[in-house]
Design a protein around this motif. Sequence first.
Motif, PDB file in Angstrom:
ATOM      1  N   UNK A 162      42.752  32.979  47.756  1.00 54.24           N
ATOM      2  CA  UNK A 162      42.966  31.528  47.704  1.00 54.24           C
ATOM      3  C   UNK A 162      42.823  31.041  46.266  1.00 54.24           C
ATOM      4  N   UNK A 163      43.812  30.292  45.805  1.00 55.39           N
ATOM      5  CA  UNK A 163      43.776  29.682  44.468  1.00 55.39           C
ATOM      6  C   UNK A 163      43.397  28.217  44.601  1.00 55.39           C
ATOM      7  N   UNK A 164      42.462  27.784  43.753  1.00 56.26           N
ATOM      8  CA  UNK A 164      42.052  26.374  43.714  1.00 56.26           C
ATOM      9  C   UNK A 164      42.075  25.911  42.264  1.00 56.26           C
ATOM     10  N   UNK A 165      42.496  24.669  42.048  1.00 57.29           N
ATOM     11  CA  UNK A 165      42.521  24.097  40.707  1.00 57.29           C
ATOM     12  C   UNK A 165      41.765  22.785  40.687  1.00 57.29           C
ATOM     13  N   UNK A 166      41.155  22.490  39.557  1.00 55.55           N
ATOM     14  CA  UNK A 166      40.600  21.155  39.318  1.00 55.55           C
ATOM     15  C   UNK A 166      40.655  20.859  37.824  1.00 55.55           C
ATOM     16  N   UNK A 193      41.266  27.237  37.154  1.00 49.72           N
ATOM     17  CA  UNK A 193      41.745  27.904  38.364  1.00 49.72           C
ATOM     18  C   UNK A 193      40.658  28.854  38.831  1.00 49.72           C
ATOM     19  N   UNK A 194      40.318  28.763  40.105  1.00 46.70           N
ATOM     20  CA  UNK A 194      39.347  29.660  40.721  1.00 46.70           C
ATOM     21  C   UNK A 194      40.067  30.442  41.812  1.00 46.70           C
ATOM     22  N   UNK A 225      37.863  33.155  37.606  1.00 44.28           N
ATOM     23  CA  UNK A 225      37.881  31.742  37.197  1.00 44.28           C
ATOM     24  C   UNK A 225      38.294  31.694  35.739  1.00 44.28           C
ATOM     25  N   UNK A 226      39.279  30.846  35.445  1.00 49.43           N
ATOM     26  CA  UNK A 226      39.778  30.732  34.079  1.00 49.43           C
ATOM     27  C   UNK A 226      40.521  29.420  33.920  1.00 49.43           C
ATOM     28  N   UNK A 227      40.689  29.002  32.676  1.00 49.91           N
ATOM     29  CA  UNK A 227      41.466  27.807  32.396  1.00 49.91           C
ATOM     30  C   UNK A 227      42.937  28.179  32.402  1.00 49.91           C
ATOM     31  N   UNK A 228      43.690  27.484  33.233  1.00 43.80           N
ATOM     32  CA  UNK A 228      45.107  27.774  33.482  1.00 43.80           C
ATOM     33  C   UNK A 228      45.966  26.893  32.557  1.00 43.80           C
ATOM     34  N   UNK A 229      46.468  27.484  31.508  1.00 47.40           N
ATOM     35  CA  UNK A 229      47.263  26.725  30.532  1.00 47.40           C
ATOM     36  C   UNK A 229      48.615  26.294  31.078  1.00 47.40           C
ATOM     37  N   UNK A 230      49.084  26.931  32.142  1.00 47.53           N
ATOM     38  CA  UNK A 230      50.426  26.630  32.675  1.00 47.53           C
ATOM     39  C   UNK A 230      50.420  25.656  33.838  1.00 47.53           C
ATOM     40  N   UNK A 231      49.248  25.292  34.344  1.00 47.46           N
ATOM     41  CA  UNK A 231      49.205  24.410  35.511  1.00 47.46           C
ATOM     42  C   UNK A 231      49.621  23.000  35.142  1.00 47.46           C
ATOM     43  N   UNK A 232      50.453  22.426  35.970  1.00 49.92           N
ATOM     44  CA  UNK A 232      50.889  21.035  35.818  1.00 49.92           C
ATOM     45  C   UNK A 232      50.585  20.300  37.113  1.00 49.92           C
TER      46      UNK A 232
END
Length: 79
Positions: free
Chosen positions: A42-46, A57-58, A70-77
Motif C-alpha cells: 500500500x502506498x500512502x502520501x502526505x 511516500x510511505x 518511506x521517502x520524499x517523492x519528487x514526482x508526486x503531484x
Amino acid sequence: MKFTEYFKAMRLRPDRSDIKLEWIKKTIDTPIKRETQDDGRIRCWSKIEEKNGKYLRVILLEDGATVHNAFFDRNFKET
C-alpha cells in the motif's frame, strides 16, 4: 508501528535519516492519496509542511501496518 528490516536499513541513509516517525504516522493515518500496488503493498502520501511542502511516500506491507519504505517523492503531484 512495525518496520521491516529493509526500512531500518534504508533509514540510515543520509537522505532519509531526517524523516520523522511522526510524519510517517501522519501519512499512514491521514494520507492525501492511498493506493494498492499489484503486489498488495500500500502506498500512502502526505504533504509535509515542515519540509517546505514536500510529499512523503510511505509503503506498507499487505497487512497495512508494517512500514517497508518511506521517502520524499519528487514526482508526486497532488490532483
